[in-house]
Every structure is written in structure tokens, then in C-alpha cells.
Design an enzyme around this catalytic site. Structure first.
Site, PDB file in Angstrom:
ATOM      1  N   ASP A 204       0.828  -1.200   0.000  1.00 30.30           N
ATOM      2  CA  ASP A 204       0.000   0.000   0.000  1.00 30.30           C
ATOM      3  C   ASP A 204       0.872   1.263   0.000  1.00 30.30           C
ATOM      4  O   ASP A 204       1.877   1.324   0.709  1.00 30.30           O
ATOM      5  CB  ASP A 204      -0.839  -0.062   1.294  1.00 30.30           C
ATOM      6  CG  ASP A 204      -1.904   0.996   1.366  1.00 30.30           C
ATOM      7  OD1 ASP A 204      -2.747   1.037   0.466  1.00 30.30           O
ATOM      8  OD2 ASP A 204      -1.893   1.779   2.338  1.00 30.30           O
ATOM      9  N   GLU A 246       1.555  -0.160  -5.047  1.00 27.83           N
ATOM     10  CA  GLU A 246       0.677   0.958  -5.413  1.00 27.83           C
ATOM     11  C   GLU A 246       1.564   2.194  -5.560  1.00 27.83           C
ATOM     12  O   GLU A 246       1.985   2.793  -4.569  1.00 27.83           O
ATOM     13  CB  GLU A 246      -0.372   1.187  -4.315  1.00 27.83           C
ATOM     14  CG  GLU A 246      -1.366   2.263  -4.714  1.00 27.83           C
ATOM     15  CD  GLU A 246      -2.179   2.830  -3.546  1.00 27.83           C
ATOM     16  OE1 GLU A 246      -3.223   3.427  -3.808  1.00 27.83           O
ATOM     17  OE2 GLU A 246      -1.750   2.688  -2.383  1.00 27.83           O
TER      18      GLU A 246
END
Ligand code: GLC
Length: 555
Positions: A204, A246
Site C-alpha cells: 500500500d 501501489e
């Protein structure tokens, strides 16, 4: 390339499927999806053609950011089940030939994590340095990620009299990844989940934890060294585990997150640039922005890969387009202010954006699976689920999976008031859009997406090959090839409503070659100069394989 290499680099032509356990399938009727429910639906996913699951966060959480606010890296949110249930999911998936990866949140913890509770209790806490503290916020402040909820990335902590950094919500304090103890803790948590059978992680918010905002820049001389360390740790522990990052940055920056051409940092990156360009191309019925985004991709190591996608669980961000381009996409696909979010994105799923036009929806998924890279689906895309506009913000697209046309779309037997997010209503509700009906219908979107998955897996060039655009006269048409060793896929997509006839030339094709259709019956011979003329209906698509005389490849 030997066959052993292609099998080891499984992610090069995998098909990822992202889901939130909480909204996938509720096996015990309490209203919340659970791991035992997911285990029961693994066969559905295997049958569809998925080869790797990506689980959104499953960790214990106060759930103020849908689980991205983690309070314990070593557990399972009790609403979803237990560690035992987690192992059952991974084991069942493996049995069906599927791998599993899961989100890992390195940038921050929940403010309810024991590390932060201790850190804020006293400046002398052994965990104080796990977070980023300052007496005063810096004069130059970075922009907030969620402007609807936050106006600063620094929050004053009354008790200990200092400000802490939080690049996301204020209840998500940023970890200080320059602290070797924090790095060790992250690696240890990864090691724990790898032992339970994961094949890697979706990492993330990567650029955020490598940013030097607010942390002691002298202590952070080589931020990318941290990614290199994590990748080599993963390699040592698993051999073939991956980090799927990401990283929504421009191309040149993306290349750095792969570790340049050495490819020793993130294994895969989402191609946010091509995704955004695709929506601009769709809005304009002009293939040029998408073609440019793909041609401009920086070179990467053969051990790395782009992850292609149409939608994910967040807002459909359009932040890398110019203001004028973003307005074009807004005007085409989300003109109402309530369809937009944070001034940069859309909180919609694809089918409603395309007014439910089945030709356009299929054309987009055909395009996705024909692009060089590894496709990633968000649950429900295979059946054309819509969003629930009444649900706040990004959560509008995270509604329960629609399994059948019964109560709660077959997601749960509980009262609707017990569900974490209300089911979609109206034309995209379960009465019209559900997996059970579509699985029985050979003409459904589900059957079509499943066909695309099979063809994608039949064509290793899509995972391994080089992309080129073929010259032809129609702006609305993308004519491209993906070539690897002696395999070549030719794909045509008509982004516009006018039927067209597309002249193509493949001058390097061997004499006597044919283009064999992969999504329909038929094959077209090339002339002696490698030319061919192909027709495409309104919003049409075609996948063809170039087949030379005597070539025995499977088509
Ligand atoms: C990532 C996630 C998003 C989350 C944020 C903070 O951007 O995709 O859903 O809110 O990180 O963890």
C-alpha cells in the site's frame, strides 16, 4: 527463454482478482463476509479463470479506513474469522492452482496500534521513534490525500506536546521507516504471512513511505534501499514471492520503484498512467492517449511486470491528466458533482459510466486483457456490477458481491441493516446483475470475461511480449501487436460508434500467414505483402493470432 523460467515467473501472465473478504460472502449469517465464506467461493473464482487472489486488509482494525488502519500485523479481524480460516482459504486456493497475496500497509498504523498508544503516552516510550514527531509542522506542507476530511498532514498530540505525521487520515500515524526497528518489524510481519502460504503482498501507498517529508532526511539517505531489502528478504524466504506496489507516479519515477533496469525493488507496479489515459481515450473515442501511454512505458527488467486494470477499490483517480483532460473525462463519465470525489476522481464502476452499453463494456475488458502486462480485476467486474451512489465517498464501489437475485443478492442471510455496506439497488441491483444467472448464460458478460481469461492464458506473449502500434487510418481504432519469441497477437479495438474497415500491414509476416480469430470463428489470409483489411463493428474488438503455414500453435 526456457520453460522453467516462464513457470517460475508466474506473475508475468497471472490473472489477479482483488476482493474484500468483508463484502464477498457471509457464511454464518451475521451480515459480514468472512474467510469461511471466501473458501466456499474459491471454486467460483477458479472456474472464472483467476490465478491469484489479492485480499484487501484482513487484520484487526478499528475499521475507520476499511481495514487499511491496522492495529495488529499478526492477526485476523475477528469479524472475518481466525488465522485457521485464513490458512483454509490459502490451502483451498492452492489446491485449485491459485495463489494468494494480501495487502500490507507499511506507511502507517491505526492510532489504536499498541505501538502508537505507547509512542504517544510519553516522549520516552521505546516506540516513540516508530513514528514521526516534530515540535512544529514544517512551513512548507505537502497536500493532503483526503481533502474532504483533513486539512493538514500534521496533528498535534496534546499529551506528549508534539505533532505527528499522518499523510492519510489523522487516525493513521505514519511509521518512521528510517528506524531499523520498524523495518525489522515490517519484514517480520511479512515473514509471518509468507509462512502461512502467501505468495507476496500488494504494498500500500509505496511512494508515501519512501518520501522524506518530515523525517530526518539525513537518516534517510537511501529510501529505495528499504524496498531492495524487502524484495531480497522476500526472495530468500519464498524464491518466487512478489511485491505488487501501489505507485501512482509518472513513468520516470515508476521505473525507480522497479529498481531501474536491475529490477530489484517492486516486482510489479499498477499502470496508473495507462489506466487514466484509457479513460481519456474512451471519452474522446481516440486511441492516441492510450497508445502513447503504453509506448512511453519505461523499460523494465524481465523479472518485473506491469499490472493493468480498469477499476480498483479506490476512487478512479484522474490526477495524472491535465485539468482540461480530467474535465473531459468527468463530462463523459461522471458529470454530476456527487459522482466525483477529492476533485480528482470518480466514485463509479465502469458499466454505469458507459450507460450500461454491453458493446462498450465488453470492448473495454477485451482491451484490458489484450494489453501487455498482468490484468487485475476488482470483484464484481466480471458480472458488470455498478456502484451504490448513496454510500459515502470511495465506499460506493465496495458494495457486497451479487451472487444471486435473492435477499441481499445472495451475499448474506442477515437483515440488510447488518451489512457493512448496503447492496446496490435499481438497474444494477442483484435482480439484474448476479453471478448465478450469468454463469448459466453463454452470452453473459461473465462468460465473455471468462473467455478473455482463457485466451489471455493461451497467449504468453501478452505477459512477456513487446507492444507495438500498427498504422491504420482511424483515430478511434487501436490496432496493436504484442510479440514474444515467435508468437504474435494482433488486436483491434474500436473506441468509437462508427463501424470501420481497417487496412493493416504486417510486412514481416511469413508468406502464406493467416490471422486466426481468437474470440470468434474465422481466419483471414494476408496477401503476399502481408496486408489485410479487417472490419470492426461499432465499439468492436478482435483478437487474432498470426499463424504461419505449418505452424501448429493452439488457436
Ligand atoms: C491506499 C489504499 C486506500 C487507503 C490508503 C491509506 O491508497 O488503496 O484504500 O485508504 O492507501 O491506507
Amino acid at each position: 527463454m526456457r520453460i522453467t523460467d516462464t513457470a517460475d515467473l508466474w506473475w508475468k501472465n497471472a490473472i489477479f482478482y482483488c476482493l474484500d473478504v468483508e463484502t464477498f460472502f457471509d457464511s454464518d449469517g451475521d451480515g459480514v463476509g468472512d474467510l469461511a465464506g471466501l473458501a466456499q467461493r474459491i471454486d467460483y473464482l477458479a472456474d472464472l479463470g483467476v490465478t491469484c487472489l489479492w485480499l484487501m486488509p484482513v487484520y484487526p482494525t478499528p475499521d475507520r479506513d476499511d481495514g487499511y488502519d491496522v492495529k495488529d500485523f499478526y492477526g485476523i479481524d475477528p469479524r472475518l474469522g481466525s488465522l485457521g480460516d485464513f490458512v483454509e482459504v490459502v490451502r483451498t486456493a492452492k489446491d485449485r492452482g491459485m495463489r494468494v497475496i494480501a495487502d500490507i500497509v507499511v506507511n502507517h498504523t491505526s492510532d489504536q496500534h499498541p505501538w502508537f498508544k505507547s509512542a504517544r503516552s510519553s516522549r520516552n516510550s521505546p516506540y516513540r521513534d516508530f513514528y514521526v514527531w516534530r515540535d512544529e509542522p514544517p512551513a512548507q506542507q505537502q497536500e493532503v490525500v483526503f481533502p474532504d476530511k483533513e486539512d493538514s498532514v500534521w496533528e498535534y498530540d496534546e499529551k506528549s506536546g508534539q505533532y505527528y505525521l499522518h499523510q492519510f487520515y489523522k487516525h493513521q500515524p505514519d511509521l518512521n521507516v528510517t528506524n531499523p526497528k520498524v523495518r525489522d518489524e515490517i519484514a517480520k510481519a511479512m515473514g509471518f504471512w509468507l509462512e502461512l502460504g502467501l505468495s507476496g503482498f500488494r504494498v500500500d501507498a509505496v511512494p508515501f513511505f519512501l518520501a522524506t517529508n518530515g523525517v530526518d532526511e539525513h537518516a534517510f539517505t537511501d529510501p529505495h534501499g528499504f524496498l531492495r531489502d524487502l524484495r531480497s528478504f522476500l526472495g530468500r524466504r519464498t524464491g518466487d514471492g512478489i511485491l505488487l506496489g501501489e505507485v501512482n507516479l509518472e513513468h520516470a519515477d515508476q521505473q525507480r520503484f522497479f529498481g531501474g533496469t536491475d529490477g530489484d525493488e517492486l516486482t510489479m507496479l499498477f499502470d496508473f498512467i495507462a489506466m487514466q489515459a484509457m479513460y481519456l481515450s474512451l471519452a474522446r473515442a481516440d486511441a492516441a492517449p492510450l497508445a502513447k501511454a503504453l509506448l512511453d512505458r519505461p523499460g523494465i527488467s524481465p523479472d518485473c511486470q506491469w499490472a493493468t486494470f480498469v477499476r480498483n477499490h479506490d476512487e478512479l483517480t484522474l490526477d495524472k491528466l491535465s485539468d482540461a483532460e480530467r474535465e473531459e473525462v468527468f463530462a463523459a463519465f461522471g458529470p454530476e458533482p456527487e459522482m466525483q470525489v477529492y476533485g480528482r476522481g470518480l466514485r463509479r464502476r465502469l458499466p454505469p459510466m458507459l450507460d450500461g452499453d454491453p458493446r462498450r463494456i465488453r470492448m473495454v475488458y477485451s482491451l484490458l486483457f489484450s494489453l501487455p502486462g498482468t490484468p487485475v480485476l476488482f470483484y464484481g467486474e466480471e458480472i458488470g456490477m455498478g456502484e451504490n451512489p448513496d454510500v459515502e465517498g470511495r465506499m460506493a464501489v465496495r458494495t457486497p458481491m451479487q451472487w444471486d437475485d435473492g435477499k441481499n443478492g445472495g451475499f448474506s442471510t442477515a437483515a440488510a441493516s447488518k451489512l457493512p455496506v448496503p447492496v446496490v439497488e435499481g438497474g444494477y441491483g442483484p435482480a439484474h446483475v448476479n453471478a448465478q444467472a450469468q454463469r448459466r448464460d453463454p452470452e453473459s458478460l461473465h462468460s465473455f470475461v471468462s473467455l478473455l481469461m482463457r485466451r489471455y492464458r493461451d497467449c504468453p506473449e501478452l505477459g512477456w511480449g513487446a507492444f507495438a502500434v500498427l498504422d491504420q487510418p482511424h483515430a478511434a481504432v487501436l490496432a496493436h501487436t504484442v510479440t514474444w519469441e515467435d508468437a504474435c497477437l494482433v488486436a483491434l479495438h474500436n473506441l468509437g460508434p462508427e463501424p470501420v474497415s481497417v487496412p493493416l500491414a504486417l510486412p514481416d509476416a511469413q508468406e502464406g500467414s493467416r490471422l486466426v480469430d481468437l474470440l470468434a470463428e474465422g481466419s483471414t489470409p494476408l496477401d503476399e505483402k502481408g496486408r489485410v483489411e479487417l472490419s470492426l463493428p461499432s465499439y468492436g474488438y478482435r483478437w487474432m493470432r498470426l499463424v504461419a503455414p505449418g505452424d501448429l500453435r493452439l488457436v
